[in-house]
Design an enzyme around this catalytic site. Structure first.
Site, mmCIF file in Angstrom:
data_model
loop_
_atom_site.group_PDB
_atom_site.id
_atom_site.type_symbol
_atom_site.label_atom_id
_atom_site.label_comp_id
_atom_site.label_asym_id
_atom_site.label_seq_id
_atom_site.Cartn_x
_atom_site.Cartn_y
_atom_site.Cartn_z
ATOM 1 N N LYS A 82 -41.993 -39.832 -19.456
ATOM 2 C CA LYS A 82 -41.397 -39.720 -18.118
ATOM 3 C C LYS A 82 -42.246 -40.386 -17.026
ATOM 4 O O LYS A 82 -41.698 -41.007 -16.114
ATOM 5 C CB LYS A 82 -41.144 -38.257 -17.778
ATOM 6 N N ASP A 118 -34.274 -33.102 -13.871
ATOM 7 C CA ASP A 118 -34.725 -31.850 -14.475
ATOM 8 C C ASP A 118 -34.680 -30.677 -13.492
ATOM 9 O O ASP A 118 -34.228 -29.575 -13.841
ATOM 10 C CB ASP A 118 -36.159 -31.991 -15.005
HETATM 11 P P1 NDP Z 1 -46.191 -32.249 -20.399
HETATM 12 O O1 NDP Z 1 -46.854 -32.688 -21.638
HETATM 13 O O2 NDP Z 1 -46.076 -33.182 -19.253
HETATM 14 O O3 NDP Z 1 -46.952 -30.929 -19.834
HETATM 15 C C1 NDP Z 1 -47.324 -29.897 -20.726
HETATM 16 C C2 NDP Z 1 -47.861 -28.719 -19.923
HETATM 17 O O4 NDP Z 1 -48.103 -27.635 -20.841
HETATM 18 C C3 NDP Z 1 -49.181 -28.989 -19.214
HETATM 19 O O5 NDP Z 1 -49.208 -28.264 -18.010
HETATM 20 C C4 NDP Z 1 -50.221 -28.416 -20.216
HETATM 21 O O6 NDP Z 1 -51.411 -28.022 -19.594
HETATM 22 C C5 NDP Z 1 -49.464 -27.201 -20.697
HETATM 23 N N1 NDP Z 1 -49.911 -26.717 -22.008
HETATM 24 C C6 NDP Z 1 -49.851 -27.353 -23.197
HETATM 25 N N2 NDP Z 1 -50.319 -26.566 -24.195
HETATM 26 C C7 NDP Z 1 -50.693 -25.395 -23.608
HETATM 27 C C8 NDP Z 1 -51.268 -24.180 -24.087
HETATM 28 N N3 NDP Z 1 -51.551 -24.026 -25.389
HETATM 29 N N4 NDP Z 1 -51.501 -23.194 -23.220
HETATM 30 C C9 NDP Z 1 -51.209 -23.344 -21.904
HETATM 31 N N5 NDP Z 1 -50.689 -24.478 -21.378
HETATM 32 C C10 NDP Z 1 -50.440 -25.491 -22.219
HETATM 33 O O7 NDP Z 1 -44.747 -31.695 -20.849
HETATM 34 P P2 NDP Z 1 -43.421 -31.561 -19.949
HETATM 35 O O8 NDP Z 1 -43.819 -31.072 -18.613
HETATM 36 O O9 NDP Z 1 -42.612 -32.783 -20.029
HETATM 37 O O10 NDP Z 1 -42.614 -30.425 -20.769
HETATM 38 C C11 NDP Z 1 -43.017 -29.065 -20.682
HETATM 39 C C12 NDP Z 1 -41.988 -28.207 -21.414
HETATM 40 O O11 NDP Z 1 -40.727 -28.265 -20.768
HETATM 41 C C13 NDP Z 1 -41.743 -28.630 -22.868
HETATM 42 O O12 NDP Z 1 -41.590 -27.453 -23.644
HETATM 43 C C14 NDP Z 1 -40.422 -29.371 -22.801
HETATM 44 O O13 NDP Z 1 -39.713 -29.322 -24.011
HETATM 45 C C15 NDP Z 1 -39.710 -28.561 -21.711
HETATM 46 N N6 NDP Z 1 -38.651 -29.337 -21.018
HETATM 47 C C16 NDP Z 1 -37.363 -28.864 -21.081
HETATM 48 C C17 NDP Z 1 -36.343 -29.527 -20.435
HETATM 49 C C18 NDP Z 1 -34.943 -29.002 -20.521
HETATM 50 O O14 NDP Z 1 -34.009 -29.707 -20.106
HETATM 51 N N7 NDP Z 1 -34.733 -27.780 -20.986
HETATM 52 C C19 NDP Z 1 -36.593 -30.761 -19.668
HETATM 53 C C20 NDP Z 1 -37.992 -31.143 -19.636
HETATM 54 C C21 NDP Z 1 -38.963 -30.456 -20.296
HETATM 55 P P3 NDP Z 1 -52.646 -29.063 -19.388
HETATM 56 O O15 NDP Z 1 -52.421 -29.689 -18.056
HETATM 57 O O16 NDP Z 1 -53.845 -28.197 -19.457
HETATM 58 O O17 NDP Z 1 -52.582 -30.068 -20.518
#
Ligand code: NDP
Length: 295
Positions: A82, A118
């Site tokens: 994205k 989104d």
């Molecule tokens: P990104 O990879 O951009 O961000 C991931 C986030 O999750 C970061 O803030 C990361 O923190 C955090 N994270 C990852 N692992 C852990 C953990 N073990 N404990 C705590 N925090 C954690 O992903 P997206 O923002 O694109 O997507 C996030 C979620 O939203 C996904 O599950 C995706 O499938 C869902 N989604 C759903 C949509 C829908 O239409 N329903 C649309 C878009 C997304 P850090 O900064 O520390 O790495």
């Protein structure tokens, strides 16, 4: 970069014939987007081809150029592309600029225009499908990645009273709060300090932890009475957070399947100038996905 009004009439596909559309990401094989857009196409009698194309961050620019050369008119973009998509657009909408995230691309002349649907998808799912309000809610946003950025702006626009952002890497939460720039409504908290905070009416899980089956380790004290807990993920990835939400007394525990359908409908409207009805495909996907993670 040029900022273009959202849902501008000159973005609508008027070329006729079955347009080519696709979703790019990696992994992409299990994407529900081809199924959703095929349903919208049948419903509104708008012929189109919509395929899933696997592309890593390194492969994305080349794969998108090949798609454009073959007549591609629009695309959705998902993990991990994205922010890459936002970088290659010649123009973006205001909400994509704010979120620094593009999930919908529109072919415009020799380049791409970028949108972010989104946040609108999340708010429409909570308020429209579930009939709940967000206005005035004290809100905790878990995560600060691409999806969190998009939903943060949308929730503030929808009238949440305050937004607390907490993220595993605290600097990313601070960066998002700085980008929003509303210190009277938006604050950050260390994840490890969440046990000291509570009274949230709305808790949004925008982390990807559920995809790797990792527990968020959330304290039991976070929720106010009659709180909504919403996980952006759906299917098995949402089960851990939603189980926690129910165990600590959330009145509503909702997964992101409805958001997925609503953000797709927003994209369809941008491309074709008509917004599909979403209840039928939502019910079809709910029956198809393992487990029922809705309230
Ligand atoms: P990104 O990879 O951009 O961000 C991931 C986030 O999750 C970061 O803030 C990361 O923190 C955090 N994270 C990852 N692992 C852990 C953990 N073990 N404990 C705590 N925090 C954690 O992903 P997206 O923002 O694109 O997507 C996030 C979620 O939203 C996904 O599950 C995706 O499938 C869902 N989604 C759903 C949509 C829908 O239409 N329903 C649309 C878009 C997304 P850090 O900064 O520390 O790495």
């Amino acid at each position: 970069m040029q900022i273009i009004e959202e849902k501008s009439a000159d973005l609508i596909d008027t070329q006729g014939g079955p347009g080519r559309y696709a979703v790019f990401g990696k992994p992409i094989a299990h994407s529900l987007s081809p199924r959703i857009h095929a349903a919208f196409s049948r419903q509104l009698s708008i012929p189109l081809e919509y395929q899933a194309i696997e592309a890593s961050a390194e492969e994305f620019v080349g794969a998108l150029a090949t798609f454009a050369a073959a007549g591609g008119r629009g695309a959705n973009v998902t993990l991990p592309l994205k922010q890459h998509a936002a970088r290659l657009c010649l123009s973006v909408s205001e909400r994509a600029r704010q979120a620094d995230s593009v999930n919908t691309l529109v072919r415009r002349g020799e380049g791409w225009h970028g949108e972010s649907t989104d946040g609108a998808g999340l708010v429409r799912d909570i308020t429209g499908r579930h009939g709940l309000y967000v206005r005035g809610r004290r809100t905790l946003l878990l995560g600060a990645g691409g999806a969190a950025r998009a939903v943060a702006f949308a929730l503030l626009d929808a009238g949440v009273s305050e937004l607390t952002i907490s993220n595993r890497t605290p600097e990313h939460a601070d960066t998002l709060a700085d980008a929003i720039g509303q210190p009277e409504r938006v604050q950050t908290r260390y994840w490890t300090d969440l046990g000291n905070w509570g009274g949230f009416d709305l808790v949004i899980n925008a982390t990807s932890a559920g995809h790797s089956n990792q527990s968020l380790g959330l304290p039991a004290s976070l929720l106010a009475a009659r709180a909504i807990c919403y996980d952006l993920s759906y299917g098995k990835a949402s089960f851990g957070f939603l189980a926690w939400a129910r165990s600590v007394g959330a009145e509503h525990a909702i997964d992101g399947l409805g958001m997925l359908v609503e953000q797709a409908a927003e994209a369809f409207d941008i491309w074709h100038g008509q917004r599909p009805e979403t209840d039928a495909i939502f019910a079809e996907l709910r029956a198809y996905l393992p487990g029922d993670a809705e309230d």
